[in-house]
Design a protein around this motif. Structure first.
Motif, PDB file in Angstrom:
ATOM      1  N   VAL A 179      39.724  34.924  54.275  1.00  0.00           N
ATOM      2  CA  VAL A 179      40.480  34.408  53.134  1.00  0.00           C
ATOM      3  C   VAL A 179      40.029  35.109  51.861  1.00  0.00           C
ATOM      4  N   TYR A 180      38.722  35.185  51.676  1.00  0.00           N
ATOM      5  CA  TYR A 180      38.168  35.786  50.468  1.00  0.00           C
ATOM      6  C   TYR A 180      38.625  37.239  50.313  1.00  0.00           C
ATOM      7  N   GLN A 181      38.492  38.003  51.384  1.00  0.00           N
ATOM      8  CA  GLN A 181      38.852  39.409  51.305  1.00  0.00           C
ATOM      9  C   GLN A 181      40.342  39.603  51.032  1.00  0.00           C
ATOM     10  N   ALA A 182      41.174  38.804  51.692  1.00  0.00           N
ATOM     11  CA  ALA A 182      42.620  38.919  51.481  1.00  0.00           C
ATOM     12  C   ALA A 182      42.984  38.601  50.041  1.00  0.00           C
ATOM     13  N   HIS A 183      42.363  37.554  49.482  1.00  0.00           N
ATOM     14  CA  HIS A 183      42.680  37.152  48.113  1.00  0.00           C
ATOM     15  C   HIS A 183      42.105  38.136  47.101  1.00  0.00           C
ATOM     16  N   ALA A 184      40.894  38.623  47.352  1.00  0.00           N
ATOM     17  CA  ALA A 184      40.252  39.555  46.426  1.00  0.00           C
ATOM     18  C   ALA A 184      41.034  40.847  46.311  1.00  0.00           C
ATOM     19  N   GLN A 185      41.653  41.263  47.401  1.00  0.00           N
ATOM     20  CA  GLN A 185      42.438  42.495  47.374  1.00  0.00           C
ATOM     21  C   GLN A 185      43.628  42.392  46.436  1.00  0.00           C
ATOM     22  N   ASN A 186      44.082  41.171  46.184  1.00  0.00           N
ATOM     23  CA  ASN A 186      45.199  40.955  45.264  1.00  0.00           C
ATOM     24  C   ASN A 186      44.734  40.777  43.828  1.00  0.00           C
ATOM     25  N   GLY A 187      43.428  40.883  43.605  1.00  0.00           N
ATOM     26  CA  GLY A 187      42.895  40.788  42.248  1.00  0.00           C
ATOM     27  C   GLY A 187      42.995  39.412  41.647  1.00  0.00           C
ATOM     28  N   GLN A 188      42.965  38.368  42.468  1.00  0.00           N
ATOM     29  CA  GLN A 188      43.123  37.005  41.980  1.00  0.00           C
ATOM     30  C   GLN A 188      41.808  36.253  42.025  1.00  0.00           C
ATOM     31  N   GLY A 189      41.646  35.286  41.125  1.00  0.00           N
ATOM     32  CA  GLY A 189      40.619  34.290  41.274  1.00  0.00           C
ATOM     33  C   GLY A 189      39.389  34.413  40.426  1.00  0.00           C
ATOM     34  N   ASN A 190      38.369  33.596  40.769  1.00  0.00           N
ATOM     35  CA  ASN A 190      37.219  33.435  39.892  1.00  0.00           C
ATOM     36  C   ASN A 190      35.914  33.189  40.656  1.00  0.00           C
ATOM     37  N   SER A 191      35.791  33.763  41.857  1.00  0.00           N
ATOM     38  CA  SER A 191      34.520  33.707  42.572  1.00  0.00           C
ATOM     39  C   SER A 191      34.162  35.127  42.972  1.00  0.00           C
ATOM     40  N   SER A 192      33.040  35.615  42.471  1.00  0.00           N
ATOM     41  CA  SER A 192      32.674  37.007  42.688  1.00  0.00           C
ATOM     42  C   SER A 192      31.792  37.187  43.916  1.00  0.00           C
ATOM     43  N   ASP A 193      31.494  36.131  44.626  1.00  0.00           N
ATOM     44  CA  ASP A 193      30.573  36.192  45.750  1.00  0.00           C
ATOM     45  C   ASP A 193      31.185  35.507  46.953  1.00  0.00           C
ATOM     46  N   GLN A 194      31.245  36.204  48.076  1.00  0.00           N
ATOM     47  CA  GLN A 194      31.874  35.673  49.293  1.00  0.00           C
ATOM     48  C   GLN A 194      31.155  34.425  49.801  1.00  0.00           C
ATOM     49  N   GLU A 195      29.823  34.404  49.720  1.00  0.00           N
ATOM     50  CA  GLU A 195      29.058  33.251  50.185  1.00  0.00           C
ATOM     51  C   GLU A 195      29.302  32.042  49.296  1.00  0.00           C
ATOM     52  N   ASN A 196      29.408  32.257  47.998  1.00  0.00           N
ATOM     53  CA  ASN A 196      29.700  31.152  47.080  1.00  0.00           C
ATOM     54  C   ASN A 196      31.091  30.595  47.325  1.00  0.00           C
ATOM     55  N   PHE A 197      32.013  31.475  47.642  1.00  0.00           N
ATOM     56  CA  PHE A 197      33.376  31.056  47.968  1.00  0.00           C
ATOM     57  C   PHE A 197      33.362  30.123  49.187  1.00  0.00           C
ATOM     58  N   TYR A 198      32.619  30.510  50.213  1.00  0.00           N
ATOM     59  CA  TYR A 198      32.489  29.690  51.411  1.00  0.00           C
ATOM     60  C   TYR A 198      31.814  28.360  51.087  1.00  0.00           C
ATOM     61  N   ALA A 199      30.766  28.415  50.292  1.00  0.00           N
ATOM     62  CA  ALA A 199      30.048  27.192  49.926  1.00  0.00           C
ATOM     63  C   ALA A 199      30.952  26.224  49.166  1.00  0.00           C
ATOM     64  N   ALA A 200      31.796  26.754  48.292  1.00  0.00           N
ATOM     65  CA  ALA A 200      32.709  25.902  47.531  1.00  0.00           C
ATOM     66  C   ALA A 200      33.696  25.209  48.456  1.00  0.00           C
ATOM     67  N   GLN A 201      34.199  25.928  49.469  1.00  0.00           N
ATOM     68  CA  GLN A 201      35.128  25.322  50.419  1.00  0.00           C
ATOM     69  C   GLN A 201      34.440  24.237  51.243  1.00  0.00           C
ATOM     70  N   VAL A 202      33.215  24.502  51.688  1.00  0.00           N
ATOM     71  CA  VAL A 202      32.476  23.509  52.472  1.00  0.00           C
ATOM     72  C   VAL A 202      32.173  22.278  51.616  1.00  0.00           C
TER      73      VAL A 202
END
Length: 275
Positions: free
Chosen positions: A193-216
């Motif tokens: 999810v993170y990689q797909a969204h990051a490729q579109n230049g969207q959002g506000n989480s610069s770290d893949q692990e933090n992105f996962y932690a936020a979802q959990v």
């Protein structure tokens, strides 16, 4: 690249819908393609469960119409039993539970509910998607449960991680020891999810692990609210309105609810609403 949490709500639901599988023991997945096809047989099946997750796409009016139909039929089906229906809502964050209670008791208006829960800034989908469900709950005195993590906390975790949380951040969320990040398959799905969204230049989480932690954190907070309500009201049947991303396989909310329920007879199921 940063990934903004509010902008991800729709994206999670759409992207992760393809990763939904059968839950072992505690839940099953079924689908409804349109309003008006929820049979009496299906309602009779659903009413046997303690928790029913209605997995929605937040921007689909037909999903919300189907939710109201299911809730209405379940309320009627339980009318002569000791079971009392309750509705869990991802759309409202936990600090605003007292506002939901005031609305249910008729002490504030619908307009005041919308304003005081900061619905338009914290959720933002068309109010009329959910308003008929809220009105039905008020008219029939069905408890409403605010499930979601405060947006400020989710955003902080997405940006700077769980370890950045301070004492004041824990008022409406769990201690760090109860936020389980150990499911590697779920971590991999979130990485996609993170990689797909990051490729579109969207959002506000610069770290893949933090992105996962936020979802959990999101999942754990909602699971905790559901389990707390059930443990305090074991005669209840809780219908949970939530994005499909949060009821996928054994990763997200259902497994985390099950971890908190000691009653061996407890059961839950997911009903996934299709386009």
């Amino acid at each position: 690249m940063k990934l903004k949490i509010p902008a991800l709500i729709c994206f999670f639901s759409a992207f992760l819908a393809g990763f939904i599988f059968q839950y072992p023991n505690q839940a099953t997945n079924v689908t409804a393609k349109a309003v008006g096809i929820i049979s009496e047989q299906k309602i009779n099946q659903l009413k046997q469960y303690d928790v029913i997750y209605l997995g929605e796409n937040h921007d689909r009016a037909e999903h919300h119409a189907a939710e109201l139909e299911i809730i209405t039929q379940l309320d009627q089906a339980q009318a002569n039993s000791k079971t009392r229906l309750a509705i869990g809502l991802e759309m409202f964050q936990r600090p605003f539970q007292p506002i939901l209670d005031l609305y249910l008791s008729g002490e504030i208006s619908e307009a005041e509910l919308r304003e005081q829960t900061e619905y338009d800034t914290r959720w933002g989908f068309d109010w009329e998607f959910y308003a008929p469900i809220l009105r039905f709950a008020q008219e029939n005195k069905i408890p409403l449960i605010a499930l979601n993590t405060p947006a400020e906390v989710t955003q902080k975790v997405a940006e700077t991680g769980l370890d950045s949380l301070k004492d004041g951040n824990f008022r409406y969320i769990l201690p760090l020891a109860e936020i389980k990040l150990d499911n590697q398959e779920y971590r991999q799905k979130m990485a996609e999810v993170y990689q797909a969204h990051a490729q579109n230049g969207q959002g506000n989480s610069s770290d893949q692990e933090n992105f996962y932690a936020a979802q959990v954190l999101w999942d754990e907070t909602m699971a905790d609210a559901i389990a707390r309500y059930y443990n305090n009201h074991p005669q209840s049947q809780i219908v949970v309105l939530v994005g499909k991303a949060h009821v996928m396989d054994n990763y997200a909310i259902p497994e985390r609810v099950n971890r908190r329920i000691k009653d061996k007879s407890f059961s839950q199921t997911s009903f996934l609403l299709e386009e």
